[in-house]
Design a protein around this motif. Structure first.
Motif, mmCIF file in Angstrom:
data_model
loop_
_atom_site.group_PDB
_atom_site.id
_atom_site.type_symbol
_atom_site.label_atom_id
_atom_site.label_comp_id
_atom_site.label_asym_id
_atom_site.label_seq_id
_atom_site.Cartn_x
_atom_site.Cartn_y
_atom_site.Cartn_z
ATOM 1 N N SER A 108 0.826 -1.211 0.000
ATOM 2 C CA SER A 108 0.000 0.000 0.000
ATOM 3 C C SER A 108 0.858 1.259 0.000
ATOM 4 C CB SER A 108 -0.925 -0.005 1.223
ATOM 5 O OG SER A 108 -1.676 1.196 1.286
ATOM 6 N N VAL A 109 1.931 1.263 0.805
ATOM 7 C CA VAL A 109 2.822 2.420 0.854
ATOM 8 C C VAL A 109 3.504 2.645 -0.489
ATOM 9 C CG1 VAL A 109 4.949 3.335 1.883
ATOM 10 C CG2 VAL A 109 3.203 2.283 3.337
ATOM 11 N N ASP A 110 3.988 1.557 -1.102
ATOM 12 C CA ASP A 110 4.636 1.685 -2.407
ATOM 13 C C ASP A 110 3.645 2.137 -3.478
ATOM 14 O OD1 ASP A 110 7.143 1.032 -1.536
ATOM 15 O OD2 ASP A 110 6.988 -1.094 -2.017
ATOM 16 N N SER A 111 2.402 1.682 -3.388
ATOM 17 C CA SER A 111 1.380 2.099 -4.346
ATOM 18 C C SER A 111 1.087 3.589 -4.217
ATOM 19 C CB SER A 111 0.099 1.291 -4.148
ATOM 20 O OG SER A 111 0.329 -0.084 -4.358
ATOM 21 N N GLU A 112 1.048 4.080 -2.994
ATOM 22 C CA GLU A 112 0.839 5.508 -2.776
ATOM 23 C C GLU A 112 2.005 6.315 -3.329
ATOM 24 O OE1 GLU A 112 0.175 6.138 1.346
ATOM 25 O OE2 GLU A 112 -1.779 5.145 1.364
ATOM 26 N N ARG A 113 3.203 5.792 -3.191
ATOM 27 C CA ARG A 113 4.372 6.473 -3.749
ATOM 28 C C ARG A 113 4.276 6.565 -5.264
ATOM 29 N NH1 ARG A 113 10.555 4.159 -3.225
ATOM 30 N NH2 ARG A 113 11.555 5.636 -4.671
ATOM 31 N N LEU A 114 3.845 5.478 -5.908
ATOM 32 C CA LEU A 114 3.651 5.494 -7.358
ATOM 33 C C LEU A 114 2.588 6.502 -7.752
ATOM 34 C CD1 LEU A 114 3.746 1.677 -8.198
ATOM 35 C CD2 LEU A 114 5.371 3.399 -8.993
ATOM 36 N N SER A 115 1.508 6.547 -6.996
ATOM 37 C CA SER A 115 0.433 7.487 -7.292
ATOM 38 C C SER A 115 0.915 8.929 -7.185
ATOM 39 C CB SER A 115 -0.746 7.242 -6.337
ATOM 40 O OG SER A 115 -1.795 8.159 -6.588
ATOM 41 N N ARG A 116 1.720 9.222 -6.161
ATOM 42 C CA ARG A 116 2.251 10.584 -6.002
ATOM 43 C C ARG A 116 3.164 10.950 -7.167
ATOM 44 N NH1 ARG A 116 2.915 8.943 -0.611
ATOM 45 N NH2 ARG A 116 5.148 8.649 -0.952
ATOM 46 N N LEU A 117 4.000 9.989 -7.603
ATOM 47 C CA LEU A 117 4.908 10.260 -8.715
ATOM 48 C C LEU A 117 4.126 10.558 -9.989
ATOM 49 C CD1 LEU A 117 7.680 10.393 -10.032
ATOM 50 C CD2 LEU A 117 7.615 7.908 -10.281
ATOM 51 N N ILE A 118 3.093 9.763 -10.257
ATOM 52 C CA ILE A 118 2.283 9.995 -11.452
ATOM 53 C C ILE A 118 1.589 11.350 -11.370
ATOM 54 C CG2 ILE A 118 0.246 9.181 -12.711
ATOM 55 C CD1 ILE A 118 1.104 6.322 -11.888
ATOM 56 N N THR A 119 1.099 11.712 -10.189
ATOM 57 C CA THR A 119 0.470 13.021 -10.021
ATOM 58 C C THR A 119 1.464 14.139 -10.282
ATOM 59 O OG1 THR A 119 -1.088 12.126 -8.393
ATOM 60 C CG2 THR A 119 -0.752 14.510 -8.388
ATOM 61 N N GLU A 120 2.695 13.988 -9.791
ATOM 62 C CA GLU A 120 3.730 14.993 -10.025
ATOM 63 C C GLU A 120 4.007 15.154 -11.516
ATOM 64 O OE1 GLU A 120 7.176 13.900 -7.798
ATOM 65 O OE2 GLU A 120 6.526 14.958 -5.996
ATOM 66 N N LEU A 121 4.121 14.033 -12.226
ATOM 67 C CA LEU A 121 4.407 14.099 -13.657
ATOM 68 C C LEU A 121 3.267 14.765 -14.422
ATOM 69 C CD1 LEU A 121 5.949 10.545 -14.129
ATOM 70 C CD2 LEU A 121 7.177 12.718 -14.150
ATOM 71 N N LEU A 122 2.030 14.471 -14.030
ATOM 72 C CA LEU A 122 0.887 15.127 -14.666
ATOM 73 C C LEU A 122 0.896 16.620 -14.390
ATOM 74 C CD1 LEU A 122 -1.956 12.525 -13.977
ATOM 75 C CD2 LEU A 122 -0.917 13.075 -16.180
ATOM 76 N N ASP A 123 1.237 17.003 -13.155
ATOM 77 C CA ASP A 123 1.304 18.430 -12.819
ATOM 78 C C ASP A 123 2.372 19.136 -13.634
ATOM 79 O OD1 ASP A 123 -0.754 18.397 -10.999
ATOM 80 O OD2 ASP A 123 0.529 18.078 -9.253
ATOM 81 N N VAL A 124 3.525 18.489 -13.807
ATOM 82 C CA VAL A 124 4.605 19.081 -14.602
ATOM 83 C C VAL A 124 4.132 19.319 -16.027
ATOM 84 C CG1 VAL A 124 6.861 18.620 -15.637
ATOM 85 C CG2 VAL A 124 6.509 18.206 -13.209
ATOM 86 N N ALA A 125 3.468 18.315 -16.615
ATOM 87 C CA ALA A 125 2.988 18.450 -17.990
ATOM 88 C C ALA A 125 1.969 19.570 -18.104
ATOM 89 C CB ALA A 125 2.381 17.123 -18.455
ATOM 90 N N ARG A 126 1.091 19.691 -17.125
ATOM 91 C CA ARG A 126 0.062 20.738 -17.173
ATOM 92 C C ARG A 126 0.661 22.120 -16.980
ATOM 93 N NH1 ARG A 126 -3.702 16.963 -13.342
ATOM 94 N NH2 ARG A 126 -4.719 15.773 -14.999
ATOM 95 N N ILE A 127 1.656 22.229 -16.109
ATOM 96 C CA ILE A 127 2.323 23.513 -15.913
ATOM 97 C C ILE A 127 3.060 23.917 -17.181
ATOM 98 C CG2 ILE A 127 4.204 24.664 -14.666
ATOM 99 C CD1 ILE A 127 3.337 23.031 -12.181
ATOM 100 N N ASP A 128 3.770 22.961 -17.794
ATOM 101 C CA ASP A 128 4.539 23.255 -19.004
ATOM 102 C C ASP A 128 3.648 23.720 -20.148
ATOM 103 O OD1 ASP A 128 6.913 22.657 -17.791
ATOM 104 O OD2 ASP A 128 7.106 20.650 -18.648
ATOM 105 N N THR A 129 2.456 23.144 -20.256
ATOM 106 C CA THR A 129 1.574 23.458 -21.378
ATOM 107 C C THR A 129 0.554 24.539 -21.052
ATOM 108 O OG1 THR A 129 0.055 21.665 -20.740
ATOM 109 C CG2 THR A 129 1.798 21.128 -22.322
#
Length: 354
Positions: free
Chosen positions: A173-194
């Motif tokens: 569960s902890v590792d899954s939450e870490r993956l979810s946070r990373l994906i959210t960060e990457l989506l935020d980066v893409a949205r900020i860039d565009t």
């Protein structure tokens, strides 16, 4: 090297950063600026046939003129999108072609070619490769843990006690939450860039948000985190979820990268509120403070994706605020965020972008 329009066009063309080549209806080069000659090489000469002058090839050895056929093809064709080609010295150049006719289906009267160096694209490709490598590295670690524990449980379920199963599932569960946070960060980066970051701002009280974040982060660390409320602090205009994300990142960074007590304080400004996060660590040298806001920037030996501060700065700027880095009274880093209040002009927080 003259165009029929006069020497003023020649002078302007020599000032441009890109190469320009113009050929007329008899397929001979009538103009080429010095940048074009430097990028293409010695074959590019005024008066030469365009086929011979543009001695460029692709990776398979096919020549530019034969592939593009600027004087052939469809009678309605007016341009050729940017393509990459190799010059005689092996360097990459990017070509865009404009084809001029009096009317559609009439013979080609003039071909204009714009040439750019491919170094910028090479740099972009390297940055993309760095992005892929960084993301792959960050994803592999938690995925390995999830896969390992799940496989172990599936193959040996009856051999483990309930406590052992609970421990392994908790780790998953902890590792899954870490993956979810990373994906959210990457989506935020893409949205900020565009420029497609969705914002839904409203009036928000900052101190209650800070209090909740301090309590949440404090449960996962032995470090002391203090919250100091300022006098007369009014509401700000912010997307509540994005505001909580900013505060959480700042406090979490101070805990992970600093030392001693972390102090979070708010103070009223004439047209908004200032949020300050101080730690007692080594601080951030003045010469590298601007680099903190770049992607994948890391300082020190502690881990992380290096995206946190880039996202925080993007979120703050999207709300019309400003983030600065200084030195705390205890010698560590001070992160200050000036957040605009309701009704402030110049803030982008009044509308949602999509």
């Amino acid at each position: 090297m003259e165009l029929t329009e006069g020497p003023s066009i020649d002078a302007v063309a020599e000032l441009l950063p890109d190469g320009i080549v113009v050929a007329d209806e008899d397929q001979r080069v009538r103009y080429a600026n010095s940048t074009a000659m430097r990028l293409v090489g010695p074959t590019l000469r005024v008066g030469a046939l365009l086929r011979d002058a543009m001695a460029l090839q692709d990776q398979d050895g096919k020549d530019w003129f034969g592939c593009v056929q600027p004087y052939g093809g469809l009678g309605i064709r007016s341009r050729v999108p940017e393509q990459a080609w190799l010059a005689a010295d092996g360097s990459e150049v990017l070509l865009t072609v404009r084809i001029h006719r009096d009317t559609p289906h009439r013979p080609v009267r003039r071909v204009a070619v714009v040439i750019r160096s491919g170094r910028g694209r090479e740099r972009l490709d390297r940055e993309r490769s760095d992005l892929v490598a960084t993301v792959a590295h960050e994803l592999r670690s938690p995925l390995t843990g999830v896969k390992g524990f799940v496989t172990t449980l599936l193959n040996n379920w009856e051999r483990f006690s309930d406590e052992q199963k609970k421990l392994m599932l908790t780790t998953v569960s902890v590792d899954s939450e870490r993956l979810s946070r990373l994906i959210t960060e990457l989506l935020d980066v893409a949205r900020i860039d565009t420029g497609r970051l969705p914002l839904y701002p409203r009036e928000v009280e900052l101190d209650p948000v800070v209090e909740r974040v301090v309590a949440s982060v404090g449960t996962n660390t032995s470090r002391s985190i203090e919250h100091h409320r300022g006098e007369g602090v009014g509401p700000i205009m912010a997307d509540p979820d994005k505001l909580a994300q900013v505060v959480t990142n700042l406090v979490d960074n101070a805990v992970r990268h600093g030392e001693g007590t972390v102090r979070v304080s708010t103070e009223a400004l004439p047209h908004g509120v200032r949020l300050v996060v101080d730690d007692e660590g080594e601080g951030i040298p003045e010469g590298i403070r601007r680099r903190v806001f770049t992607k994948f920037w890391k300082h020190g030996e502690r881990g992380g994706t290096g995206l946190g501060m880039y996202i925080v700065n993007g979120l703050v700027e999207a709300h019309g605020g400003q983030l600065t880095i200084g030195e705390s009274p205890g010698g560590g880093a001070r992160i200050a965020v000036d957040w605009p209040g309701p009704g402030e002009t110049g803030s982008s927080a009044g509308t949602a972008t999509s």
